[in-house]
Enzyme design. Structure first.
Site, mmCIF file in Angstrom:
data_model
loop_
_atom_site.group_PDB
_atom_site.id
_atom_site.type_symbol
_atom_site.label_atom_id
_atom_site.label_comp_id
_atom_site.label_asym_id
_atom_site.label_seq_id
_atom_site.Cartn_x
_atom_site.Cartn_y
_atom_site.Cartn_z
ATOM 1 C CE LYS A 55 -7.835 8.369 2.808
ATOM 2 N NZ LYS A 55 -8.192 7.320 1.826
ATOM 3 C CG ASN A 87 -6.423 4.214 2.519
ATOM 4 O OD1 ASN A 87 -7.107 5.144 2.924
ATOM 5 N ND2 ASN A 87 -5.912 4.191 1.302
ATOM 6 C CG HIS A 132 -5.252 11.677 0.336
ATOM 7 N ND1 HIS A 132 -5.461 11.035 -0.856
ATOM 8 C CD2 HIS A 132 -4.831 12.934 0.007
ATOM 9 C CE1 HIS A 132 -5.196 11.862 -1.861
ATOM 10 N NE2 HIS A 132 -4.809 13.039 -1.353
ATOM 11 C CD GLU A 143 -4.588 15.910 -3.463
ATOM 12 O OE1 GLU A 143 -3.730 15.689 -2.596
ATOM 13 O OE2 GLU A 143 -5.037 15.031 -4.227
#
Ligand code: CMP
Length: 143
Positions: A9, A112, A115, A126
């Site tokens: 991320k 965080n 992913h 995805e």
């Protein structure tokens, strides 16, 4: 052989963690089939995180993931979907075990670091959202 979708991320990219994170998956033995540094459009973010649309943190989540580039990848290996999630650790970094990626580098649940798909079905969805077929390699390891 399973495939999964994993994404470093914006916080992980900005903290120069791409190499460290890729290395953890490579050292575990998973095969990188495709990878790219990319910006996520709002449209893509809303599709990717569609299941969270009604959650109170949805706007924050979409705002964050579209704020600067992510590093998207497809990994292949035996039971890689669940194993990759174990390497990542609990979603909330404050609860993630030391030694996991989020346990070692995560700050808070909205940032965080990484992913990973939560099921084989999510992984297929995805991967198709983020990668064209031609961007994924197909090869047998010889070493
Ligand atoms: P991820 O694995 O990308 O899937 C959905 C994301 O929503 C999750 O990681 C967290 O970053 C984020 N998230 C989950 N719960 C919360 C929360 N309570 N507040 C903010 N973000 C959250």
């Amino acid at each position: 052989m399973e495939q999964t979708f994993v994404m470093v991320k914006p916080d992980g990219v900005q903290r120069n963690l791409i190499g460290e994170i890729v290395q953890r998956f490579e050292k575990k033995g998973y095969t990188l089939k495709g990878a790219k540094l990319m910006s996520i459009s709002r449209e893509l973010a809303e599709k990717h995180y569609g299941e969270h649309k009604e959650k109170p943190f949805f706007e924050e989540l979409v705002g964050f993931i579209t704020s600067s580039p992510v590093f998207a990848m497809v990994l292949e290996g035996d039971k890689v979907v669940s194993s990759a999630r174990k390497l990542m650790g609990a979603t909330n970094p404050q609860e993630a075990a030391p030694g996991t990626i989020r346990g070692d580098y995560g700050v808070r649940i909205s940032m965080n670091v990484i992913h990973g798909s939560d099921s084989v079905e999510s992984a297929e969805r995805e991967i198709a959202l983020f990668f064209d077929r031609g961007e994924l390699t197909s090869y047998e390891k010889q070493v």
